[in-house]
Each structure stands twice: as structure tokens, then as C-alpha cells.
Write a protein that holds these residues in place. Structure first.
Motif, PDB file in Angstrom:
ATOM      1  N   VAL A 154     110.113  65.148  80.184  1.00  0.00           N
ATOM      2  CA  VAL A 154     110.426  66.347  79.393  1.00  0.00           C
ATOM      3  C   VAL A 154     111.507  66.054  78.358  1.00  0.00           C
ATOM      4  O   VAL A 154     111.328  66.333  77.163  1.00  0.00           O
ATOM      5  N   TRP A 155     112.639  65.466  78.814  1.00  0.00           N
ATOM      6  CA  TRP A 155     113.805  65.345  77.932  1.00  0.00           C
ATOM      7  C   TRP A 155     113.815  64.062  77.105  1.00  0.00           C
ATOM      8  O   TRP A 155     114.151  64.096  75.926  1.00  0.00           O
ATOM      9  N   PHE A 156     113.464  62.956  77.722  1.00  0.00           N
ATOM     10  CA  PHE A 156     113.627  61.673  77.015  1.00  0.00           C
ATOM     11  C   PHE A 156     112.367  61.213  76.296  1.00  0.00           C
ATOM     12  O   PHE A 156     112.384  60.238  75.565  1.00  0.00           O
ATOM     13  N   ILE A 157     111.265  61.924  76.528  1.00  0.00           N
ATOM     14  CA  ILE A 157     110.038  61.579  75.795  1.00  0.00           C
ATOM     15  C   ILE A 157     109.634  62.778  74.925  1.00  0.00           C
ATOM     16  O   ILE A 157     109.777  62.740  73.708  1.00  0.00           O
ATOM     17  N   ALA A 158     109.124  63.832  75.571  1.00  0.00           N
ATOM     18  CA  ALA A 158     108.530  64.926  74.781  1.00  0.00           C
ATOM     19  C   ALA A 158     109.545  65.642  73.893  1.00  0.00           C
ATOM     20  O   ALA A 158     109.267  65.943  72.729  1.00  0.00           O
ATOM     21  N   HIS A 159     110.745  65.905  74.428  1.00  0.00           N
ATOM     22  CA  HIS A 159     111.760  66.592  73.628  1.00  0.00           C
ATOM     23  C   HIS A 159     112.297  65.672  72.522  1.00  0.00           C
ATOM     24  O   HIS A 159     112.481  66.107  71.384  1.00  0.00           O
ATOM     25  N   SER A 160     112.531  64.417  72.861  1.00  0.00           N
ATOM     26  CA  SER A 160     113.235  63.510  71.933  1.00  0.00           C
ATOM     27  C   SER A 160     112.345  62.931  70.846  1.00  0.00           C
ATOM     28  O   SER A 160     112.843  62.527  69.801  1.00  0.00           O
ATOM     29  N   ILE A 161     111.045  62.834  71.123  1.00  0.00           N
ATOM     30  CA  ILE A 161     110.161  62.178  70.132  1.00  0.00           C
ATOM     31  C   ILE A 161     109.163  63.224  69.616  1.00  0.00           C
ATOM     32  O   ILE A 161     108.057  63.390  70.141  1.00  0.00           O
ATOM     33  N   LYS A 162     109.599  63.931  68.581  1.00  0.00           N
ATOM     34  CA  LYS A 162     108.813  65.072  68.065  1.00  0.00           C
ATOM     35  C   LYS A 162     107.410  64.643  67.627  1.00  0.00           C
ATOM     36  O   LYS A 162     106.461  65.412  67.737  1.00  0.00           O
ATOM     37  N   GLN A 163     107.302  63.397  67.136  1.00  0.00           N
ATOM     38  CA  GLN A 163     106.013  62.921  66.602  1.00  0.00           C
ATOM     39  C   GLN A 163     104.898  62.902  67.641  1.00  0.00           C
ATOM     40  O   GLN A 163     103.724  62.869  67.268  1.00  0.00           O
ATOM     41  N   ILE A 164     105.247  62.885  68.916  1.00  0.00           N
ATOM     42  CA  ILE A 164     104.161  62.790  69.910  1.00  0.00           C
ATOM     43  C   ILE A 164     103.853  64.146  70.570  1.00  0.00           C
ATOM     44  O   ILE A 164     102.988  64.241  71.432  1.00  0.00           O
ATOM     45  N   ALA A 219     104.331  57.001  72.413  1.00  0.00           N
ATOM     46  CA  ALA A 219     105.704  57.060  71.883  1.00  0.00           C
ATOM     47  C   ALA A 219     106.215  55.675  71.463  1.00  0.00           C
ATOM     48  O   ALA A 219     107.135  55.580  70.633  1.00  0.00           O
ATOM     49  N   LEU A 220     105.622  54.629  72.029  1.00  0.00           N
ATOM     50  CA  LEU A 220     106.167  53.278  71.817  1.00  0.00           C
ATOM     51  C   LEU A 220     106.372  52.892  70.340  1.00  0.00           C
ATOM     52  O   LEU A 220     107.453  52.404  69.977  1.00  0.00           O
ATOM     53  N   PRO A 221     105.372  53.116  69.460  1.00  0.00           N
ATOM     54  CA  PRO A 221     105.569  52.713  68.058  1.00  0.00           C
ATOM     55  C   PRO A 221     106.760  53.413  67.383  1.00  0.00           C
ATOM     56  O   PRO A 221     107.493  52.796  66.611  1.00  0.00           O
ATOM     57  N   THR A 255     112.184  53.279  65.111  1.00  0.00           N
ATOM     58  CA  THR A 255     113.478  53.943  64.886  1.00  0.00           C
ATOM     59  C   THR A 255     114.632  53.294  65.655  1.00  0.00           C
ATOM     60  O   THR A 255     115.798  53.508  65.321  1.00  0.00           O
ATOM     61  N   GLY A 256     114.291  52.532  66.693  1.00  0.00           N
ATOM     62  CA  GLY A 256     115.356  51.939  67.524  1.00  0.00           C
ATOM     63  C   GLY A 256     116.157  53.005  68.263  1.00  0.00           C
ATOM     64  O   GLY A 256     117.307  52.782  68.655  1.00  0.00           O
ATOM     65  N   MET A 257     115.533  54.146  68.506  1.00  0.00           N
ATOM     66  CA  MET A 257     116.254  55.252  69.162  1.00  0.00           C
ATOM     67  C   MET A 257     116.749  54.857  70.553  1.00  0.00           C
ATOM     68  O   MET A 257     116.123  54.058  71.247  1.00  0.00           O
ATOM     69  N   PHE A 258     117.851  55.487  70.936  1.00  0.00           N
ATOM     70  CA  PHE A 258     118.484  55.285  72.255  1.00  0.00           C
ATOM     71  C   PHE A 258     118.757  53.815  72.561  1.00  0.00           C
ATOM     72  O   PHE A 258     118.878  53.430  73.718  1.00  0.00           O
ATOM     73  N   SER A 259     118.781  52.975  71.532  1.00  0.00           N
ATOM     74  CA  SER A 259     118.975  51.541  71.782  1.00  0.00           C
ATOM     75  C   SER A 259     120.345  51.120  71.284  1.00  0.00           C
ATOM     76  O   SER A 259     120.916  51.734  70.372  1.00  0.00           O
TER      77      SER A 259
END
Ligand SMILES: CCCCCCCCCCCCC[C@@H](O)CC(=O)SCCNC(=O)CCNC(=O)[C@H](O)C(C)(C)COP(=O)(O)OP(=O)(O)OC[C@H]1O[C@@H](n2cnc3c(N)ncnc32)[C@H](O)[C@@H]1OP(=O)(O)O
Length: 245
Positions: A109-119, A181-183, A188-192
Motif C-alpha cells: 500500500v505505502w511503498f509501492i502503490a502510494h509512492s509510485i503513482k505511475q503504476i 514498478a521496477l522500471p 528515478t532512483g527513489m528511496f535509494s
């Protein structure tokens, strides 16, 4: 699992033992659990109805996640309490099993769907949303009726049969969403955290996600077999000796 007349019968000795267990659960804990399970059933019902209404009105799944995300985030995050319920012993289930189940959902919910709007408009997001919703309406209504000692047999049946299909379907939805979400994560290098930095630590969210995907391989079968054991215990009255965490 205490049975009621609506249960459709069952083993008398098992029933007596189960009723004894229930008496040990304090009145305060039972009241809290009834409140918690009613609230969660209502929350997931609201979510389910909102999804159906959205689809009927718009005729597309695009924008659906966005429209239901507040309700989803609230009720899925609230489910963290389940780990506490096990830890303090008001619910007789494994902290580890519940912890893996709840943390993987919170992560989605939080680290995938919420954070990566494109998916958010991926079909796989709708797949896991629908599967979670059906599962949770069934599961929380099962707990509620069970605590009230009026468990209709079809709810008990649904709780311990739907998962056979829904669990793999939900996992497929989750894995396909992380894969989609991987691409974006790579681009973006997010959360890295790259070196050099003042902490002298590096972290790559892209590879972390790949590890998370692989971690489903050993973890998911454990949850699935746990549920199959619960199914045999509840529907067929088998006595299962569970190992402690
Ligand atoms: C940081 C990154 C982490 C990434 C990790 C990545 C790895 C992830 C791998 C795992 C993937 C999971 C994916 C998942 O999200 C996909 C889906 O959910 S798809 C939809 C289908 N899902 C299901 O069907 C869910 C099934 N799971 C569950 O039901 C629970 O979560 C589970 C904890 C597994 C259930 O186990 P439990 O032992 O609790 O089963 P029971 O329901 O039979 O309950 C046992 C006894 O406890 C009583 N109980 C439990 N909860 C309550 C409650 N809220 N109120 C009252 N009583 C409760 C229940 O009545 C039983 O009592 P008794 O023993 O007396 O009969």
C-alpha cells in the motif's frame, strides 16, 4: 473455533474444548475484538462498494485506486493492530504468520502503490484490491459472527475455501505490480542512497524490490499451508499441533 447451531454440526469434544477456550478470553478483550472486527468488516465493505460504484459510473478501472486510496490506507494500516493482538495473546495465532501477512500488505500500500503513482492504473493493482476486499469482508465477518457465537455455515465455509483461489490471485496481483514498478524505481532512483554520502551507506530500492519479489517464494507457501491446516482444523475438526514461534 466455537460452533453454533448454524454451523451445520461438528465434533462435540472439539466444540466443548473450543467453548472453554473462548470463556478464557476476557470480556474486555472480546468486546474490543468485536468492535475491531465490526469496524474492519464495515471498512472493507465501504471500499468494496466504492470500487463497484466507481466502475459502474466510469466504466474503467483507471483512477479507481486514486478514488479509494484513503479508505484502503486507513483500514489496511489499522490492521497493524492484528500483530499486537497476537503479541499480547488476545488472539490465538502466530505473531510471525500475521506479521508477514500484514507487513507485506502495508508495504504494497505505502511503498509501492502510494509512492509510485505511475503504476496506480495497472490491472494488477485492481486484481489485488479486489482480492483483498473479498478476503477481508469474509475474514472479518467470520471473526465477528464467531465471537458472537452465531456463525452462519456459509461464512465459515467461505473463510476457509475462498483463500484457495484468492491467495494465489492476490500474490499474482502483488508481484505483477512490483514488477511493473521496477522500471520507474530504476529510472528515478527513489528511496535509494548512493555513495558517497555522509552515512557511508548505500541502498538500492530497485534491488530491494527484486529481493522482496524473491522472498515470496519461501514465505507465501508457509502462509498458504498455514491456511490449509486451519481449514482442516476448522472444517474437518482435525487436531493440529502447531509449533511455537
Ligand atoms: C518489508 C517488506 C515485507 C515484504 C514481505 C514479502 C513476503 C510476502 C509473502 C506473503 C505474501 C502474502 C500476500 C497476501 O497479501 C496476499 C493476500 O492476502 S491475497 C488474499 C487472500 N488472502 C487470504 O486469504 C489471507 C489469509 N490470511 C489470513 O487470514 C491471515 O492473515 C492469517 C494471519 C494468515 C490467518 O491466520 P490465523 O491463524 O489468524 O487464522 P484464523 O483466521 O483461522 O485464526 C486463528 C485463530 O485466531 C482467531 N482470530 C484471528 N484473528 C482474529 C480477530 N481479528 N478477531 C477474533 N479472533 C481472531 C480466530 O478466530 C482463530 O481462533 P481459534 O483458534 O479459537 O479458532
Amino acid at each position: 473455533m466455537a460452533s453454533s447451531e448454524e454451523d451445520g454440526g461438528g465434533n462435540g469434544a472439539v466444540e466443548e474444548k473450543e467453548n472453554g477456550k473462548k470463556k478464557k478470553l476476557g470480556a474486555l478483550a472480546t468486546t474490543w475484538l468485536i468492535f475491531y472486527n465490526v469496524a474492519m468488516t464495515a471498512g472493507w465493505l465501504v471500499l468494496g462498494i466504492a470500487m463497484v460504484r466507481f466502475y459502474i459510473q466510469k466504466g474503467t478501472h483507471r483512477g479507481l485506486f486514486r478514488s479509494v486510496q484513503k479508505t484502503l490506507k486507513f483500514f489496511q494500516t489499522f490492521a497493524l493492530l492484528e500483530v499486537i493482538h497476537c503479541a499480547i495473546g488476545i488472539v490465538r495465532t502466530s505473531v510471525l504468520v500475521t506479521g508477514v501477512q500484514v507487513s507485506s500488505r502495508i508495504f504494497m500500500v505505502w511503498f509501492i502503490a502510494h509512492s509510485i503513482k505511475q503504476i496506480q492504473n495497472e490491472e494488477s493493482v485492481i486484481l489485488f484490491l479486489v482480492v483483498w476486499t473479498v478476503t477481508e469482508i469474509t475474514r472479518y465477518s467470520f471473526y465477528t459472527f464467531n465471537l458472537l457465537n452465531h456463525l452462519p455455515y456459509f461464512i465459515k465455509w467461505a473463510r476457509y475455501n475462498f483463500f484457495i483461489i484468492l491467495y494465489p490471485a492476490g500474490v499474482a496481483g502483488e508481484l505483477l505490480t512490483i514488477y511493473a514498478a521496477l522500471p520507474y524505481v530504476k529510472k528515478t532512483g527513489m528511496f535509494s542512497l548512493r555513495l558517497p554520502n555522509k552515512y557511508n551507506v548505500s541502498f538500492d530500492y530497485y534491488y530491494f524490490l527484486i529481493i522482496v519479489m524473491f522472498s515470496y517464494v519461501p514465505l507465501f507457501p508457509q502462509l498458504y499451508f498455514h491456511m490449509l491446516r486451519q481449514r482442516r482444523r476448522v472444517l474437518h475438526g482435525e487436531v493440529i499441533v502447531e509449533k511455537d514461534d
